[in-house]
Design a protein around this motif. Structure first.
Motif, PDB file in Angstrom:
ATOM      1  N   LEU A 257      87.680  40.304  52.678  1.00 30.45           N
ATOM      2  CA  LEU A 257      88.445  40.711  53.865  1.00 30.45           C
ATOM      3  C   LEU A 257      87.702  41.797  54.625  1.00 30.45           C
ATOM      4  O   LEU A 257      87.560  41.721  55.862  1.00 30.45           O
ATOM      5  N   PHE A 258      87.216  42.799  53.912  1.00 31.74           N
ATOM      6  CA  PHE A 258      86.520  43.899  54.577  1.00 31.74           C
ATOM      7  C   PHE A 258      85.185  43.431  55.178  1.00 31.74           C
ATOM      8  O   PHE A 258      84.825  43.835  56.296  1.00 31.74           O
ATOM      9  N   ALA A 259      84.472  42.576  54.457  1.00 34.47           N
ATOM     10  CA  ALA A 259      83.196  42.075  54.981  1.00 34.47           C
ATOM     11  C   ALA A 259      83.395  41.204  56.208  1.00 34.47           C
ATOM     12  O   ALA A 259      82.543  41.160  57.101  1.00 34.47           O
ATOM     13  N   SER A 260      84.546  40.514  56.287  1.00 39.17           N
ATOM     14  CA  SER A 260      84.814  39.645  57.440  1.00 39.17           C
ATOM     15  C   SER A 260      84.968  40.438  58.734  1.00 39.17           C
ATOM     16  O   SER A 260      84.848  39.880  59.827  1.00 39.17           O
ATOM     17  N   ALA A 261      85.219  41.734  58.603  1.00 34.90           N
ATOM     18  CA  ALA A 261      85.316  42.596  59.789  1.00 34.90           C
ATOM     19  C   ALA A 261      83.968  43.181  60.175  1.00 34.90           C
ATOM     20  O   ALA A 261      83.894  44.020  61.079  1.00 34.90           O
ATOM     21  N   GLY A 262      82.903  42.746  59.505  1.00 38.43           N
ATOM     22  CA  GLY A 262      81.565  43.198  59.851  1.00 38.43           C
ATOM     23  C   GLY A 262      81.131  44.480  59.169  1.00 38.43           C
ATOM     24  O   GLY A 262      80.113  45.065  59.565  1.00 38.43           O
ATOM     25  N   LEU A 263      81.846  44.919  58.136  1.00 43.58           N
ATOM     26  CA  LEU A 263      81.475  46.147  57.445  1.00 43.58           C
ATOM     27  C   LEU A 263      80.235  45.907  56.578  1.00 43.58           C
ATOM     28  O   LEU A 263      80.029  44.813  56.057  1.00 43.58           O
TER      29      LEU A 263
END
Length: 421
Positions: A257-263
């Motif tokens: 989820l966090f990686a999907s926001a470009g983090l």
């Protein structure tokens, strides 16, 4: 040490208690090495598609740990605590090597099968041993230290593994942490840890246990009491299951989820680590406070707080908002985790307490598998945020159930004969 030299209490057993805290930190670190890295490894190196398939490693870990918890309790009563602890670390030896050299995802799943057995034997035993040592007055404090060490190490290792992965790649460097933990823990458990079963027998002979509690129960009776018939024990079991459902879901889905926001991987690792970091540190306060104020309200408030935090995670889409939400989720978990274990210690007689702890941990750690199934299926059918919403709803329902069904268990009105630190 002869039986006449045994004493209960934190101060009287400080050296052994502190050693067990360190050992349990190493237990937690074995999980922390995976949390940030494995979901990314699944996507980037093994090219897995479908959240349900990706969650196989969490499911297998949860099932193997849950079942092993049960046997850890019965074996600790039969053979002693220390042999079970050492066996758990022997089983952990191949885990980091399998993670480093895995040619396909099946090796990762097999490594997590062994890791679950390791966690069930070692974490259960350190819990039982600390309860043995401190006696009835300071169970919450003891469990706070135990769980703070374990989940603090999960957080530190998750963050460190994320940093190492960003600097050196997903393999092998992050998993070298686990290899070092196994060597150190096996040495400490074999050479320095002492058996504590006689401390439980000492407590059983003192007038400190709850009135009306039966001193001898069969394994089946212990299982039934802890699972269904005793309102406090069974309430603790269901709350523990939902709590670890949230952790299992977070383990598999939060990094994605966090990686999907470009983090970046480093920021993902920080967010993944914040949850167990707050959870771990908070237990130093909540465990001790439950010894003063009681168990029920901490557990109720903690489950409701987790539900609210998960709702915020599902709604958020920025790094700062996720920081606030994961901190809140960690705080809610800190209120629940040591308090549930202290509840088991309050209600279960020393003669069958280790078995009751094993049954409780059987149900609690089944939550890992439940979280894997719930998270994987709902994420595949809908999306990641829908899976987080489902966990939020279950947490709220659990908190309401605790408020209605569970009674207060803290022995505040009972005389304690052990030395108070």
């Amino acid at each position: 040490m002869s039986s006449t030299d045994l004493r209960l209490g934190l101060r009287a057993n400080l050296a052994q208690f502190s050693l067990l805290v360190l050992v349990n930190a190493l237990v937690g670190g074995m999980v922390g090495q995976e949390q940030t890295v494995l979901p990314l490894l699944a996507e980037q190196e093994f090219h897995l598609s479908g959240y349900t398939f990706l969650f196989t490693y969490v499911f297998v870990f949860g099932i193997s740990k849950a079942v092993t918890n049960y046997f850890a309790g019965t074996w600790s009563d039969r053979f002693g605590r220390k042999p079970v602890l050492i066996a758990g670390w022997l089983i952990a030896i191949p885990v980091p090597l399998m993670l480093i050299w895995a040619p396909d995802w099946g090796w990762i799943v097999a490594a997590n099968l062994l890791l679950g057995i390791n966690q069930g034997l070692t974490w259960s035993t350190t819990v039982i041993m600390k309860i043995d040592l401190v006696g009835p007055r300071q169970r919450g404090l003891a469990m706070g230290f135990n769980e703070a060490a374990g989940y603090g190490a999960v957080a530190i290792t998750a963050a460190l593994a994320g940093h190492l992965a960003e600097q050196h790649g997903l393999r092998p460097v992050p998993f070298l942490l686990g290899a070092a933990y196994v060597v150190l823990a096996l040495a400490l458990s074999s050479l320095a840890v002492r058996e504590t079963r006689e401390h439980a027998r000492l407590e059983a002979g003192q007038p400190t246990t709850a009135p009306g509690v039966r001193t001898e129960l069969t394994n089946g009776q212990v299982f039934t009491r802890t699972t269904i018939t005793d309102p406090a024990l069974s309430s603790a079991s269901q709350a523990g299951l939902v709590n670890n459902l949230n952790f299992g879901l977070s383990w598999g889905l939060f990094p994605l989820l966090f990686a999907s926001a470009g983090l970046t991987v480093g920021r993902v690792g920080l967010l993944v680590a914040l949850y167990p970091a707050v959870w771990g540190a908070g237990q130093l306060a909540t465990g001790a406070l439950s010894d003063r104020w009681g168990r029920k309200h901490f557990i109720t408030a903690g489950m409701l707080t987790q539900g609210a935090a998960l709702a915020l995670i599902a709604l958020a889409d920025t790094f700062s908002a996720w920081i606030a939400a994961t901190v809140l989720l960690g705080a809610g978990t800190a209120m629940v985790y040591p308090t549930l274990l202290a509840t088991i210690g309050d209600v279960a007689h020393p003669g069958w307490r280790a078995r009751s702890v094993g049954v409780y941990r059987l149900w609690r750690d089944s939550g890992y598998a439940a979280g894997a199934v719930l998270g994987g299926v709902v994420a595949d059918l809908a999306d990641i945020r829908a899976a987080v919403w489902a966990a939020a709803a279950l947490s709220l329902a659990s908190g309401i159930s605790i408020a209605i069904r569970m009674h207060e268990t803290h022995p505040r009105n009972r005389r304690a004969d052990e030395e108070i630190a």
